[in-house]
Design a protein around this motif. Structure first.
Motif, PDB file in Angstrom:
ATOM      1  N   GLY A  78     -41.129  68.992  22.775  1.00  0.00           N
ATOM      2  CA  GLY A  78     -39.829  68.335  22.614  1.00  0.00           C
ATOM      3  C   GLY A  78     -38.812  69.409  21.977  1.00  0.00           C
ATOM      4  O   GLY A  78     -37.676  69.353  22.292  1.00  0.00           O
TER       5      GLY A  78
ATOM      6  N   HIS B  62     -37.694  71.812  24.458  1.00  0.00           N
ATOM      7  CA  HIS B  62     -36.591  71.268  25.247  1.00  0.00           C
ATOM      8  C   HIS B  62     -35.119  71.195  24.500  1.00  0.00           C
ATOM      9  O   HIS B  62     -34.153  71.457  25.057  1.00  0.00           O
ATOM     10  CB  HIS B  62     -36.923  69.569  25.514  1.00  0.00           C
ATOM     11  CG  HIS B  62     -37.862  69.414  26.810  1.00  0.00           C
ATOM     12  ND1 HIS B  62     -37.428  69.939  28.011  1.00  0.00           N
ATOM     13  CD2 HIS B  62     -39.097  68.950  26.632  1.00  0.00           C
ATOM     14  CE1 HIS B  62     -38.469  69.513  28.928  1.00  0.00           C
ATOM     15  NE2 HIS B  62     -39.366  68.877  28.263  1.00  0.00           N
TER      16      HIS B  62
ATOM     17  N   ARG C 196     -33.653  74.678  24.504  1.00  0.00           N
ATOM     18  CA  ARG C 196     -32.621  74.741  25.992  1.00  0.00           C
ATOM     19  C   ARG C 196     -31.502  73.941  25.873  1.00  0.00           C
ATOM     20  O   ARG C 196     -30.305  74.438  26.358  1.00  0.00           O
ATOM     21  CB  ARG C 196     -33.572  74.263  27.177  1.00  0.00           C
ATOM     22  CG  ARG C 196     -32.832  74.483  28.359  1.00  0.00           C
ATOM     23  CD  ARG C 196     -33.936  73.912  29.555  1.00  0.00           C
ATOM     24  NE  ARG C 196     -33.114  74.038  30.633  1.00  0.00           N
ATOM     25  CZ  ARG C 196     -32.411  73.025  31.174  1.00  0.00           C
ATOM     26  NH1 ARG C 196     -32.372  71.870  30.657  1.00  0.00           N
ATOM     27  NH2 ARG C 196     -31.778  73.061  32.407  1.00  0.00           N
ATOM     28  N   GLU C 197     -31.677  72.696  25.238  1.00  0.00           N
ATOM     29  CA  GLU C 197     -30.158  71.937  25.268  1.00  0.00           C
ATOM     30  C   GLU C 197     -29.278  72.502  24.209  1.00  0.00           C
ATOM     31  O   GLU C 197     -27.708  72.435  24.555  1.00  0.00           O
ATOM     32  CB  GLU C 197     -30.471  70.465  24.680  1.00  0.00           C
ATOM     33  CG  GLU C 197     -31.488  69.747  25.749  1.00  0.00           C
ATOM     34  CD  GLU C 197     -30.721  69.133  26.800  1.00  0.00           C
ATOM     35  OE1 GLU C 197     -29.509  69.122  26.627  1.00  0.00           O
ATOM     36  OE2 GLU C 197     -31.182  69.237  28.159  1.00  0.00           O
TER      37      GLU C 197
ATOM     38  N   ASP D 149     -39.301  77.829  29.667  1.00  0.00           N
ATOM     39  CA  ASP D 149     -39.058  76.572  28.965  1.00  0.00           C
ATOM     40  C   ASP D 149     -39.871  75.665  29.134  1.00  0.00           C
ATOM     41  O   ASP D 149     -40.783  75.682  29.952  1.00  0.00           O
ATOM     42  CB  ASP D 149     -37.674  76.235  29.282  1.00  0.00           C
ATOM     43  CG  ASP D 149     -37.302  76.088  30.764  1.00  0.00           C
ATOM     44  OD1 ASP D 149     -38.253  75.469  31.177  1.00  0.00           O
ATOM     45  OD2 ASP D 149     -36.280  75.788  31.326  1.00  0.00           O
ATOM     46  N   ALA D 150     -39.676  74.454  28.592  1.00  0.00           N
ATOM     47  CA  ALA D 150     -40.738  73.228  28.528  1.00  0.00           C
ATOM     48  C   ALA D 150     -40.990  72.972  29.843  1.00  0.00           C
ATOM     49  O   ALA D 150     -41.937  72.468  30.162  1.00  0.00           O
ATOM     50  CB  ALA D 150     -40.354  72.307  27.702  1.00  0.00           C
ATOM     51  N   ARG D 151     -39.747  72.912  30.720  1.00  0.00           N
ATOM     52  CA  ARG D 151     -39.948  72.265  32.133  1.00  0.00           C
ATOM     53  C   ARG D 151     -40.970  72.973  32.891  1.00  0.00           C
ATOM     54  O   ARG D 151     -41.750  72.496  33.703  1.00  0.00           O
ATOM     55  CB  ARG D 151     -38.595  72.322  32.765  1.00  0.00           C
ATOM     56  CG  ARG D 151     -37.236  71.491  32.020  1.00  0.00           C
ATOM     57  CD  ARG D 151     -36.191  71.726  32.740  1.00  0.00           C
ATOM     58  NE  ARG D 151     -35.811  73.025  32.770  1.00  0.00           N
ATOM     59  CZ  ARG D 151     -34.968  73.705  33.579  1.00  0.00           C
ATOM     60  NH1 ARG D 151     -34.026  73.133  34.461  1.00  0.00           N
ATOM     61  NH2 ARG D 151     -34.754  74.933  33.478  1.00  0.00           N
TER      62      ARG D 151
ATOM     63  N   GLU E  35     -44.408  72.481  31.479  1.00  0.00           N
ATOM     64  CA  GLU E  35     -45.002  71.136  31.821  1.00  0.00           C
ATOM     65  C   GLU E  35     -45.407  70.840  33.551  1.00  0.00           C
ATOM     66  O   GLU E  35     -46.404  70.654  33.755  1.00  0.00           O
ATOM     67  CB  GLU E  35     -43.857  69.994  31.656  1.00  0.00           C
ATOM     68  CG  GLU E  35     -43.869  69.870  30.181  1.00  0.00           C
ATOM     69  CD  GLU E  35     -42.504  69.017  29.872  1.00  0.00           C
ATOM     70  OE1 GLU E  35     -42.354  68.502  28.740  1.00  0.00           O
ATOM     71  OE2 GLU E  35     -41.585  68.858  30.884  1.00  0.00           O
TER      72      GLU E  35
END
Length: 275
Positions: free
Chosen positions: A49, A52, A55-56, A64-66, A69
């Motif tokens: 989180g 994420h 990045r936001e 990055d988290a994407r 995952e």
């Protein structure tokens, strides 16, 4: 600066909404993720989180988290690398919530065997070559989820595969791993040999990394009996100790330089270099 994810968190008392040691109300220019700490489901969810959130906020995050995952879950990796837009060849794979003995039997009828892998796993741990459908692990041993990958017999007399290191949209180093058996992991005794990837293989590795959105990645590829390259795995947090031993390129410097080029304006990079 180094800020362990375990020491970071969310906060309503900072301008960014995050609590990162040493930054106060400021965001980093970039965040380079080397590993995700282990922990409970809640802890790992929090770590992802945070990535994420960065990045936001417009922070450059590698990876990055994407991407993390997508790669940690082999079923998602499989889905993405087999999409028509990506077009890297991949062996038939399946991720199921129940044992698919019929699938295993179908593979055996084609004179090939399935490989059972942990859905979340690395470094060759927990991988099993199934001789019969009855060899499937019990559900409790795989947390109720089966990930099966068709075994690719070696095109040569011995077992080998390619390990390619992709960074910033290009292959920066590669090697061939020779194994005494079908698991060709360096930590399990495989031998590394320096190698230069063909353009076909390099393009395949770059596309595979792009499919999962990884800025840097380790891509494992093998050849089938027809001589076609196949994507076996994509790792968003690759180790490179074995690869470093057989390449003259300093991989850590290469990755850092590419990351800084993405995260910092050119003027800032030039000022850092002059200093």
């Amino acid at each position: 600066m180094i800020a362990p994810l375990a020491q970071c968190g969310f906060s309503t008392e900072t301008a960014t909404g995050l609590s990162i040691p040493g930054l106060g109300d400021h965001c980093p220019r970039g965040a380079f993720v080397r590993f995700i700490p282990g922990g409970s489901f809640e802890q790992v969810t929090l770590y992802l989180g945070l990535l994420h959130a960065l990045r936001e906020l417009g922070v450059t995050v590698w990876n990055d988290a994407r991407a993390i995952e997508r790669c940690v879950d082999k079923s998602t990796t499989t889905f993405l690398v087999q999409r028509p837009a990506c077009r890297p060849r991949a062996p038939l794979q399946a991720s199921t919530a129940q044992p698919r003995k019929n699938s295993c039997r179908a593979w055996h009828r084609k004179a090939t065997r399935p490989v059972e892998k942990p859905l979340f796993g690395a470094q060759g741990k927990g991988i099993r070559l199934l001789e019969t459908a009855d060899d499937l692990s019990p559900p409790e041993a795989v947390d109720g989820v089966y990930y099966l990958q068709e075994f690719v017999p070696p095109a040569q007399e011995h077992h080998q595969d390619w390990r390619l290191f992709v960074c910033g949209g290009r292959v920066v180093a590669s090697m061939i791993r020779h194994g005494e058996d079908w698991i060709t992991n360096i930590k399990l005794g495989a031998r590394a040999e320096p190698a230069i990837a063909s353009q076909e293989l390099a393009d395949l590795a770059v596309r595979a990394a792009g499919c999962v959105g990884a800025d840097y990645a380790g891509v494992i590829s093998s050849k089938d009996a027809m001589g076609r390259f196949l994507v076996l795995e994509v790792n968003s947090m690759p180790a490179w100790n074995g690869l470093q031993r057989v390449t003259s390129l300093r991989l850590s410097d290469t990755v850092v330089d590419a990351f800084l080029a993405a995260a910092l304006p050119e003027s800032t990079r030039n000022a850092r270099g002059e200093a």
